[in-house]
Design a protein around this motif. Sequence first.
Motif, PDB file in Angstrom:
ATOM      1  N   LEU A  89       0.852  -1.182   0.000  1.00  6.56           N
ATOM      2  CA  LEU A  89       0.000   0.000   0.000  1.00  6.56           C
ATOM      3  C   LEU A  89       0.889   1.234   0.000  1.00  6.56           C
ATOM      4  O   LEU A  89       1.799   1.360   0.818  1.00  6.56           O
ATOM      5  CB  LEU A  89      -0.922  -0.004   1.217  1.00  6.56           C
ATOM      6  N   THR A  90       0.619   2.135  -0.955  1.00  9.55           N
ATOM      7  CA  THR A  90       1.426   3.334  -1.110  1.00  9.55           C
ATOM      8  C   THR A  90       0.505   4.533  -1.269  1.00  9.55           C
ATOM      9  O   THR A  90      -0.710   4.431  -1.124  1.00  9.55           O
ATOM     10  CB  THR A  90       2.353   3.227  -2.333  1.00  9.55           C
ATOM     11  N   GLY A  91       1.094   5.662  -1.617  1.00  3.64           N
ATOM     12  CA  GLY A  91       0.339   6.864  -1.902  1.00  3.64           C
ATOM     13  C   GLY A  91       0.885   7.498  -3.169  1.00  3.64           C
ATOM     14  O   GLY A  91       1.265   6.780  -4.097  1.00  3.64           O
ATOM     15  N   GLY A  92       1.044   8.827  -3.159  1.00  5.87           N
ATOM     16  CA  GLY A  92       1.003   9.744  -2.043  1.00  5.87           C
ATOM     17  C   GLY A  92       1.419   9.143  -0.708  1.00  5.87           C
ATOM     18  O   GLY A  92       2.242   8.251  -0.638  1.00  5.87           O
ATOM     19  N   LEU A 150      -7.295  -6.533   4.046  1.00  6.88           N
ATOM     20  CA  LEU A 150      -6.295  -7.279   3.293  1.00  6.88           C
ATOM     21  C   LEU A 150      -5.395  -8.093   4.207  1.00  6.88           C
ATOM     22  O   LEU A 150      -4.879  -9.141   3.804  1.00  6.88           O
ATOM     23  CB  LEU A 150      -5.460  -6.325   2.435  1.00  6.88           C
ATOM     24  N   GLY A 151      -5.220  -7.625   5.434  1.00  8.62           N
ATOM     25  CA  GLY A 151      -4.419  -8.390   6.386  1.00  8.62           C
ATOM     26  C   GLY A 151      -4.983  -9.773   6.646  1.00  8.62           C
ATOM     27  O   GLY A 151      -4.234 -10.707   6.955  1.00  8.62           O
ATOM     28  N   ARG A 152      -6.291  -9.921   6.502  1.00  7.54           N
ATOM     29  CA  ARG A 152      -6.918 -11.231   6.701  1.00  7.54           C
ATOM     30  C   ARG A 152      -6.545 -12.213   5.590  1.00  7.54           C
ATOM     31  O   ARG A 152      -6.742 -13.428   5.739  1.00  7.54           O
ATOM     32  CB  ARG A 152      -8.443 -11.080   6.779  1.00  7.54           C
ATOM     33  N   GLN A 153      -6.009 -11.704   4.474  1.00  5.75           N
ATOM     34  CA  GLN A 153      -5.611 -12.568   3.371  1.00  5.75           C
ATOM     35  C   GLN A 153      -4.199 -13.138   3.540  1.00  5.75           C
ATOM     36  O   GLN A 153      -3.804 -14.046   2.812  1.00  5.75           O
ATOM     37  CB  GLN A 153      -5.670 -11.779   2.057  1.00  5.75           C
ATOM     38  N   VAL A 154      -3.440 -12.578   4.495  1.00 10.71           N
ATOM     39  CA  VAL A 154      -2.083 -13.081   4.726  1.00 10.71           C
ATOM     40  C   VAL A 154      -2.168 -14.516   5.247  1.00 10.71           C
ATOM     41  O   VAL A 154      -2.864 -14.801   6.223  1.00 10.71           O
ATOM     42  CB  VAL A 154      -1.320 -12.182   5.726  1.00 10.71           C
ATOM     43  N   GLY A 155      -1.472 -15.415   4.581  1.00 15.13           N
ATOM     44  CA  GLY A 155      -1.561 -16.831   4.910  1.00 15.13           C
ATOM     45  C   GLY A 155      -2.644 -17.552   4.141  1.00 15.13           C
ATOM     46  O   GLY A 155      -2.762 -18.777   4.240  1.00 15.13           O
ATOM     47  N   HIS A 156      -3.423 -16.807   3.377  1.00 13.76           N
ATOM     48  CA  HIS A 156      -4.502 -17.389   2.567  1.00 13.76           C
ATOM     49  C   HIS A 156      -4.331 -16.933   1.110  1.00 13.76           C
ATOM     50  O   HIS A 156      -5.247 -16.373   0.509  1.00 13.76           O
ATOM     51  CB  HIS A 156      -5.867 -16.984   3.116  1.00 13.76           C
ATOM     52  N   THR A 186       2.472  -5.055   2.928  1.00 17.82           N
ATOM     53  CA  THR A 186       3.423  -4.062   3.402  1.00 17.82           C
ATOM     54  C   THR A 186       2.923  -2.663   3.052  1.00 17.82           C
ATOM     55  O   THR A 186       1.913  -2.497   2.364  1.00 17.82           O
ATOM     56  CB  THR A 186       4.822  -4.277   2.792  1.00 17.82           C
ATOM     57  N   MET A 187       3.660  -1.677   3.508  1.00 16.92           N
ATOM     58  CA  MET A 187       3.295  -0.281   3.251  1.00 16.92           C
ATOM     59  C   MET A 187       4.553   0.544   3.091  1.00 16.92           C
ATOM     60  O   MET A 187       5.557   0.316   3.770  1.00 16.92           O
ATOM     61  CB  MET A 187       2.451   0.280   4.408  1.00 16.92           C
ATOM     62  N   THR A 188       4.489   1.520   2.189  1.00 16.34           N
ATOM     63  CA  THR A 188       5.503   2.562   2.104  1.00 16.34           C
ATOM     64  C   THR A 188       4.888   3.861   2.602  1.00 16.34           C
ATOM     65  O   THR A 188       3.815   4.256   2.127  1.00 16.34           O
ATOM     66  CB  THR A 188       6.013   2.740   0.662  1.00 16.34           C
ATOM     67  N   THR A 189       5.548   4.515   3.540  1.00 15.12           N
ATOM     68  CA  THR A 189       5.008   5.712   4.177  1.00 15.12           C
ATOM     69  C   THR A 189       6.106   6.738   4.362  1.00 15.12           C
ATOM     70  O   THR A 189       7.290   6.394   4.429  1.00 15.12           O
ATOM     71  CB  THR A 189       4.385   5.359   5.545  1.00 15.12           C
ATOM     72  N   ARG A 211       3.878  -6.686   8.752  1.00 12.80           N
ATOM     73  CA  ARG A 211       5.060  -7.110   9.502  1.00 12.80           C
ATOM     74  C   ARG A 211       6.281  -6.240   9.207  1.00 12.80           C
ATOM     75  O   ARG A 211       7.205  -6.203  10.006  1.00 12.80           O
ATOM     76  CB  ARG A 211       5.391  -8.578   9.190  1.00 12.80           C
ATOM     77  N   ARG A 212       6.273  -5.557   8.071  1.00 13.04           N
ATOM     78  CA  ARG A 212       7.386  -4.653   7.779  1.00 13.04           C
ATOM     79  C   ARG A 212       6.894  -3.501   6.930  1.00 13.04           C
ATOM     80  O   ARG A 212       5.902  -3.629   6.197  1.00 13.04           O
ATOM     81  CB  ARG A 212       8.542  -5.386   7.102  1.00 13.04           C
ATOM     82  N   ILE A 213       7.595  -2.385   7.049  1.00 10.26           N
ATOM     83  CA  ILE A 213       7.229  -1.184   6.314  1.00 10.26           C
ATOM     84  C   ILE A 213       8.490  -0.537   5.748  1.00 10.26           C
ATOM     85  O   ILE A 213       9.594  -0.768   6.247  1.00 10.26           O
ATOM     86  CB  ILE A 213       6.481  -0.166   7.190  1.00 10.26           C
ATOM     87  N   ASN A 214       8.301   0.252   4.709  1.00 10.97           N
ATOM     88  CA  ASN A 214       9.352   1.114   4.192  1.00 10.97           C
ATOM     89  C   ASN A 214       9.035   2.547   4.590  1.00 10.97           C
ATOM     90  O   ASN A 214       7.893   3.004   4.405  1.00 10.97           O
ATOM     91  CB  ASN A 214       9.443   1.031   2.668  1.00 10.97           C
ATOM     92  N   VAL A 215      10.022   3.240   5.133  1.00  9.35           N
ATOM     93  CA  VAL A 215       9.844   4.641   5.501  1.00  9.35           C
ATOM     94  C   VAL A 215      10.760   5.490   4.636  1.00  9.35           C
ATOM     95  O   VAL A 215      11.972   5.267   4.611  1.00  9.35           O
ATOM     96  CB  VAL A 215      10.146   4.886   6.988  1.00  9.35           C
ATOM     97  N   SER A 216      10.189   6.452   3.927  1.00  5.89           N
ATOM     98  CA  SER A 216      10.969   7.356   3.096  1.00  5.89           C
ATOM     99  C   SER A 216      11.614   8.422   3.976  1.00  5.89           C
ATOM    100  O   SER A 216      10.920   9.179   4.658  1.00  5.89           O
ATOM    101  CB  SER A 216      10.072   8.018   2.038  1.00  5.89           C
ATOM    102  N   LEU A 217      12.934   8.465   3.963  1.00 10.14           N
ATOM    103  CA  LEU A 217      13.676   9.429   4.786  1.00 10.14           C
ATOM    104  C   LEU A 217      14.931   9.826   4.013  1.00 10.14           C
ATOM    105  O   LEU A 217      15.883   9.056   3.927  1.00 10.14           O
ATOM    106  CB  LEU A 217      14.044   8.802   6.138  1.00 10.14           C
TER     107      LEU A 217
END
Length: 332
Positions: free
Chosen positions: A69-72, A87-93, A99-102, A120-126
């Motif tokens: 999941l991204t943006g913006g 969508l988290g309910r689909q993990v394992g199914h 994941t997300m980029t924020t 479980r993990r994210i990307n942070v733009s810095l």
Amino acid sequence: MAIAPALIDRHGRTIRYLRVSVTDRCDLRCRYCMAEKMTFLPREQLLALEEIALIAERFIARGVTKIRLTGGEPLVRRDAIDLVWRLGRQVGHGLDELTMTTNGTRLAEHAGTLADAGVRRINVSLDSRDPATFRHITRHGDVAQVLDGISAARAAGLAVKINMVALKGLNEHEIPSILEWAGTNGMDLTLIETMPLGAIDEDRADRFLPLTEVFETLSQRFTLIRDPHSSGGPARYWRVAETGARLGLISPLTGNFCESCNRVRLTTEGKLFTCLGHEDQVDLKAAIRTGGLAAVDAAIDAALAAKPARHDFSVERGAAPAVGRHMSVTGG
């Protein structure tokens, strides 16, 4: 509905990765990404959360194993967390990872919920830890807000990877210290070459920093060992012996990676782009609203049949952007 065929493009590449831009809006205005004055989509033109979820679930049914999941900035959309829960309910199914980029500005508020919902993990733009440099790059951002968000994410148990766009004359001197800071704090760092997407207020050639040069500089200070790790995206990785963390390089200009492309991108307006560097797209919003999931399947198939072999990025002085849309439209 019967399971549709796997997602294979006309070049024989299997699509396993869907990036979803839940909004084109952002609370920062990074100079390499946006113009200072932006016009965003009216809210009535956006896909509804239910429509995003149904399309994403259809991609999962057809073999997508990773959704980002991204943006913006995804967390500026009020119902983004509801989408994460669904969508988290689909993990394992069928889905291996959500994941997300924020940009991290709202992460302190939402980190715990993201972890509870299955991220479980994210990307942070810095792009800088220096307050003045960060404010200049983002035009008004407060780096302390982002650093607090990173701390909250780590406290919530999220693995954090830092994404840093390498910018000549702006943040190149910080790259070694950020690599060391990230590794010391248990975070990987991925460096990204600036991409010619959308008209901005500067000439990108002035800020383009080839990662081949950056890697050579870092190799003089750190012991970098090639690492076969893959996160499912385009980065190539090295292990930093001094910290144990990974350094990733995303180099669309100096090290093209299109031959292994496994990604497609859904915009908040419902356009499916099969290549970041081309304008070709199909309208999944129209498909789902007029013909349901059968029409979505047909539109996806048409998009994959036209997916280009590679992008044509070039950063040259005075050159027009490769495409007219900004990065925030199709996700950073």
